[in-house]
Design a protein around this motif. Structure first.
Motif, PDB file in Angstrom:
ATOM      1  N   GLU A 172      42.454  37.162  39.446  1.00  0.00           N
ATOM      2  CA  GLU A 172      42.034  38.324  38.673  1.00  0.00           C
ATOM      3  C   GLU A 172      43.228  39.215  38.356  1.00  0.00           C
ATOM      4  O   GLU A 172      43.329  39.728  37.243  1.00  0.00           O
ATOM      5  CB  GLU A 172      40.989  39.127  39.439  1.00  0.00           C
ATOM      6  CG  GLU A 172      39.629  38.480  39.497  1.00  0.00           C
ATOM      7  CD  GLU A 172      38.629  39.276  40.306  1.00  0.00           C
ATOM      8  OE1 GLU A 172      37.483  38.821  40.417  1.00  0.00           O
ATOM      9  OE2 GLU A 172      38.991  40.348  40.830  1.00  0.00           O
ATOM     10  N   LEU A 173      44.131  39.399  39.302  1.00  0.00           N
ATOM     11  CA  LEU A 173      45.308  40.230  39.060  1.00  0.00           C
ATOM     12  C   LEU A 173      46.246  39.583  38.047  1.00  0.00           C
ATOM     13  O   LEU A 173      46.826  40.266  37.198  1.00  0.00           O
ATOM     14  CB  LEU A 173      46.045  40.501  40.370  1.00  0.00           C
ATOM     15  CG  LEU A 173      45.352  41.454  41.330  1.00  0.00           C
ATOM     16  CD1 LEU A 173      46.101  41.498  42.653  1.00  0.00           C
ATOM     17  CD2 LEU A 173      45.250  42.840  40.729  1.00  0.00           C
ATOM     18  N   VAL A 174      46.408  38.274  38.122  1.00  0.00           N
ATOM     19  CA  VAL A 174      47.287  37.575  37.185  1.00  0.00           C
ATOM     20  C   VAL A 174      46.714  37.628  35.772  1.00  0.00           C
ATOM     21  O   VAL A 174      47.451  37.800  34.804  1.00  0.00           O
ATOM     22  CB  VAL A 174      47.509  36.113  37.642  1.00  0.00           C
ATOM     23  CG1 VAL A 174      48.157  35.293  36.559  1.00  0.00           C
ATOM     24  CG2 VAL A 174      48.340  36.087  38.908  1.00  0.00           C
ATOM     25  N   SER A 175      45.416  37.507  35.647  1.00  0.00           N
ATOM     26  CA  SER A 175      44.804  37.513  34.321  1.00  0.00           C
ATOM     27  C   SER A 175      44.800  38.901  33.703  1.00  0.00           C
ATOM     28  O   SER A 175      44.539  39.042  32.518  1.00  0.00           O
ATOM     29  CB  SER A 175      43.377  36.968  34.385  1.00  0.00           C
ATOM     30  OG  SER A 175      42.526  37.885  35.041  1.00  0.00           O
ATOM     31  N   GLY A 176      45.080  39.933  34.488  1.00  0.00           N
ATOM     32  CA  GLY A 176      45.149  41.287  33.949  1.00  0.00           C
ATOM     33  C   GLY A 176      43.825  42.014  33.944  1.00  0.00           C
ATOM     34  O   GLY A 176      43.732  43.139  33.487  1.00  0.00           O
ATOM     35  N   ARG A 177      42.823  41.382  34.428  1.00  0.00           N
ATOM     36  CA  ARG A 177      41.506  42.021  34.477  1.00  0.00           C
ATOM     37  C   ARG A 177      41.145  42.250  35.920  1.00  0.00           C
ATOM     38  O   ARG A 177      41.209  41.346  36.740  1.00  0.00           O
ATOM     39  CB  ARG A 177      40.440  41.145  33.817  1.00  0.00           C
ATOM     40  CG  ARG A 177      40.726  40.893  32.352  1.00  0.00           C
ATOM     41  CD  ARG A 177      39.606  40.213  31.650  1.00  0.00           C
ATOM     42  NE  ARG A 177      39.045  39.095  32.383  1.00  0.00           N
ATOM     43  CZ  ARG A 177      38.550  38.033  31.821  1.00  0.00           C
ATOM     44  NH1 ARG A 177      38.553  37.913  30.527  1.00  0.00           N
ATOM     45  NH2 ARG A 177      38.028  37.081  32.537  1.00  0.00           N
ATOM     46  N   GLY A 178      40.754  43.475  36.215  1.00  0.00           N
ATOM     47  CA  GLY A 178      40.391  43.801  37.582  1.00  0.00           C
ATOM     48  C   GLY A 178      39.044  43.245  37.981  1.00  0.00           C
ATOM     49  O   GLY A 178      38.827  42.814  39.089  1.00  0.00           O
ATOM     50  N   ASP A 179      38.119  43.243  37.046  1.00  0.00           N
ATOM     51  CA  ASP A 179      36.758  42.807  37.347  1.00  0.00           C
ATOM     52  C   ASP A 179      36.360  41.760  36.319  1.00  0.00           C
ATOM     53  O   ASP A 179      36.213  42.066  35.142  1.00  0.00           O
ATOM     54  CB  ASP A 179      35.795  43.994  37.309  1.00  0.00           C
ATOM     55  CG  ASP A 179      34.432  43.630  37.859  1.00  0.00           C
ATOM     56  OD1 ASP A 179      33.498  44.370  37.579  1.00  0.00           O
ATOM     57  OD2 ASP A 179      34.307  42.620  38.553  1.00  0.00           O
ATOM     58  N   VAL A 180      36.212  40.543  36.753  1.00  0.00           N
ATOM     59  CA  VAL A 180      35.848  39.456  35.847  1.00  0.00           C
ATOM     60  C   VAL A 180      34.338  39.344  35.829  1.00  0.00           C
ATOM     61  O   VAL A 180      33.728  38.922  36.795  1.00  0.00           O
ATOM     62  CB  VAL A 180      36.485  38.128  36.305  1.00  0.00           C
ATOM     63  CG1 VAL A 180      36.049  36.996  35.410  1.00  0.00           C
ATOM     64  CG2 VAL A 180      37.990  38.257  36.335  1.00  0.00           C
ATOM     65  N   MET A 181      33.741  39.770  34.740  1.00  0.00           N
ATOM     66  CA  MET A 181      32.295  39.664  34.590  1.00  0.00           C
ATOM     67  C   MET A 181      32.001  38.867  33.324  1.00  0.00           C
ATOM     68  O   MET A 181      32.413  39.258  32.231  1.00  0.00           O
ATOM     69  CB  MET A 181      31.647  41.043  34.469  1.00  0.00           C
ATOM     70  CG  MET A 181      31.718  41.874  35.735  1.00  0.00           C
ATOM     71  SD  MET A 181      30.751  41.191  37.072  1.00  0.00           S
ATOM     72  CE  MET A 181      29.117  41.403  36.440  1.00  0.00           C
ATOM     73  N   LEU A 182      31.325  37.766  33.468  1.00  0.00           N
ATOM     74  CA  LEU A 182      30.936  36.967  32.327  1.00  0.00           C
ATOM     75  C   LEU A 182      29.605  37.474  31.782  1.00  0.00           C
ATOM     76  O   LEU A 182      28.737  37.876  32.536  1.00  0.00           O
ATOM     77  CB  LEU A 182      30.806  35.497  32.736  1.00  0.00           C
ATOM     78  CG  LEU A 182      32.082  34.847  33.247  1.00  0.00           C
ATOM     79  CD1 LEU A 182      31.784  33.432  33.714  1.00  0.00           C
ATOM     80  CD2 LEU A 182      33.141  34.835  32.187  1.00  0.00           C
TER      81      LEU A 182
END
Length: 77
Positions: free
Chosen positions: A39-49
């Motif tokens: 999640e940190l690498v992708s730049g998003r703190g909260d991954v919600m689909l």
């Protein structure tokens, strides 16, 4: 009095159970840490689909609005 062999077997089985529980807990902790790293690498703190039915619900609502507009205009469907 208790037999020393049975006492040893009980102690060994308890230690084995504690070891298995600790191993499973550590594997779960490592999985959670890997998820947070991704999640940190992708730049998003909260991954919600979005929910899978989201598009279907929007299409259904559009169809309802179209029918209500047709009723308001006096057109029989």
């Amino acid at each position: 009095m208790a037999d020393p062999l049975s006492t040893g077997l009980i102690a060994a089985s308890i230690m084995l159970a504690i070891g298995i529980a600790a191993f499973a807990s550590l594997r779960g902790w490592q999985g959670w840490l890997d998820l947070k790293r991704m999640e940190l690498v992708s730049g998003r703190g909260d991954v919600m689909l979005p929910p899978s039915g989201g598009r279907i619900e929007i299409a259904d609502l559009k169809e309802r609005v179209r029918k209500l507009e047709a009723i308001a205009d006096g057109i029989d469907l």
